[in-house]
Design a protein around this motif. Structure first.
Motif, short mmCIF file in Angstrom:
data_model
loop_
_atom_site.label_atom_id
_atom_site.label_comp_id
_atom_site.label_asym_id
_atom_site.label_seq_id
_atom_site.Cartn_x
_atom_site.Cartn_y
_atom_site.Cartn_z
N MET A 54 46.91 42.85 29.86
CA MET A 54 47.78 43.10 28.84
C MET A 54 49.03 44.18 29.01
O MET A 54 50.18 43.70 28.70
CB MET A 54 46.94 43.74 27.41
N SER A 55 48.50 45.29 29.99
CA SER A 55 49.81 46.19 30.20
C SER A 55 50.63 45.45 31.31
O SER A 55 51.87 45.96 31.32
CB SER A 55 49.19 47.29 30.65
N SER A 56 50.26 44.59 32.08
CA SER A 56 50.84 43.90 32.91
C SER A 56 51.96 42.95 32.40
O SER A 56 53.09 42.72 32.85
CB SER A 56 50.27 42.98 33.85
N LEU A 57 51.86 42.30 31.14
CA LEU A 57 52.94 41.57 30.46
C LEU A 57 54.27 42.44 30.31
O LEU A 57 54.96 41.90 30.57
CB LEU A 57 52.22 40.99 29.02
N THR A 58 54.08 43.65 29.95
CA THR A 58 55.20 44.34 29.77
C THR A 58 56.05 44.44 31.22
O THR A 58 57.14 44.30 31.06
CB THR A 58 55.02 45.80 29.34
N LEU A 59 55.41 44.69 32.38
CA LEU A 59 55.94 44.74 33.58
C LEU A 59 56.45 43.44 33.75
O LEU A 59 57.74 43.39 34.29
CB LEU A 59 55.06 45.02 34.79
N LEU A 60 55.78 42.28 33.61
CA LEU A 60 56.50 41.10 33.96
C LEU A 60 57.64 40.80 32.87
O LEU A 60 58.74 39.99 33.49
CB LEU A 60 55.54 39.88 33.62
N MET A 61 57.74 41.21 31.58
CA MET A 61 58.87 40.95 30.83
C MET A 61 60.03 41.79 31.37
O MET A 61 61.09 41.46 31.12
CB MET A 61 58.44 41.26 29.48
N GLN A 62 59.72 43.01 32.19
CA GLN A 62 60.94 43.74 32.68
C GLN A 62 61.48 43.32 33.79
O GLN A 62 62.47 43.81 34.30
CB GLN A 62 60.32 45.34 32.79
N GLY A 63 60.97 42.01 34.36
CA GLY A 63 61.49 41.53 35.42
C GLY A 63 61.00 41.95 37.04
O GLY A 63 61.39 41.77 37.83
N MET A 64 59.73 42.73 36.99
CA MET A 64 59.16 43.24 37.97
C MET A 64 58.51 42.15 38.69
O MET A 64 58.12 41.34 38.15
CB MET A 64 58.19 44.44 37.58
N PRO A 65 58.97 42.01 40.04
CA PRO A 65 57.99 41.11 41.05
C PRO A 65 56.68 40.99 40.84
O PRO A 65 55.99 42.02 40.56
CB PRO A 65 58.47 41.43 42.30
N ILE A 66 55.99 39.82 40.79
CA ILE A 66 54.72 39.63 40.58
C ILE A 66 53.78 40.53 41.53
O ILE A 66 52.63 41.25 41.23
CB ILE A 66 54.53 38.04 40.57
N THR A 67 54.22 40.58 42.94
CA THR A 67 53.30 41.21 43.52
C THR A 67 53.47 42.81 43.30
O THR A 67 52.19 43.46 43.23
CB THR A 67 53.73 41.23 44.88
N GLN A 68 54.29 43.35 42.76
CA GLN A 68 54.34 44.67 42.24
C GLN A 68 53.62 45.05 40.92
O GLN A 68 53.09 45.86 40.83
CB GLN A 68 55.88 45.11 42.20
N VAL A 69 53.65 43.83 40.30
CA VAL A 69 53.06 43.78 38.93
C VAL A 69 51.50 44.13 39.17
O VAL A 69 50.83 44.92 38.64
CB VAL A 69 53.29 42.93 38.04
N ALA A 70 51.30 43.03 40.29
CA ALA A 70 49.51 43.05 40.51
C ALA A 70 49.13 44.36 40.99
O ALA A 70 48.14 45.00 40.81
CB ALA A 70 49.40 42.08 41.66
N LEU A 71 49.95 45.15 42.06
CA LEU A 71 49.53 46.34 42.66
C LEU A 71 49.57 47.40 41.39
O LEU A 71 48.50 48.30 41.48
CB LEU A 71 50.49 46.57 43.73
#
Length: 100
Positions: A54-71
């Motif tokens: 759930m917290s990763s959704l915010t990062l994805l919506m901010q345009g952060m690259p998926i690898t960075q979101v994962a880490l």
């Protein structure tokens, strides 16, 4: 358990295990798991996975690259995150990000 949950909410990428939390709280592993389940209605692993996704959704919506979101979300790799995301949301994070 409130302290554990708040610490994880503050830092979803925290990699402390349930055994580590039990040790910090001076209780056995089984006691920790039993109390966590009683307090939250979910196992520690399931609760943490839900929080991370759930917290990763915010990062994805901010345009952060998926690898960075994962880490940042506490996953060891892009593929581990993508697998968990797909199981939870029925699509890979790249498809979710593309729809934003």
């Amino acid at each position: 358990m409130q302290h554990v949950c708040q610490a994880l909410l503050d830092n979803p990428g925290d990699t402390a295990t349930a055994a580590g939390w039990a040790n910090r709280l001076a209780m056995g592993d089984k006691t920790f798991h039993r109390r966590f389940l009683l307090a939250t209605g979910m196992t520690f692993g399931k609760w943490r996975q839900q929080l991370r996704l759930m917290s990763s959704l915010t990062l994805l919506m901010q345009g952060m690259p998926i690898t960075q979101v994962a880490l940042a979300s506490g996953y060891d790799s892009h593929s581990a995150y993508t697998t968990a995301f797909g199981k939870q949301f029925g699509q890979p994070p790249s498809a979710f990000a593309a729809d934003i």
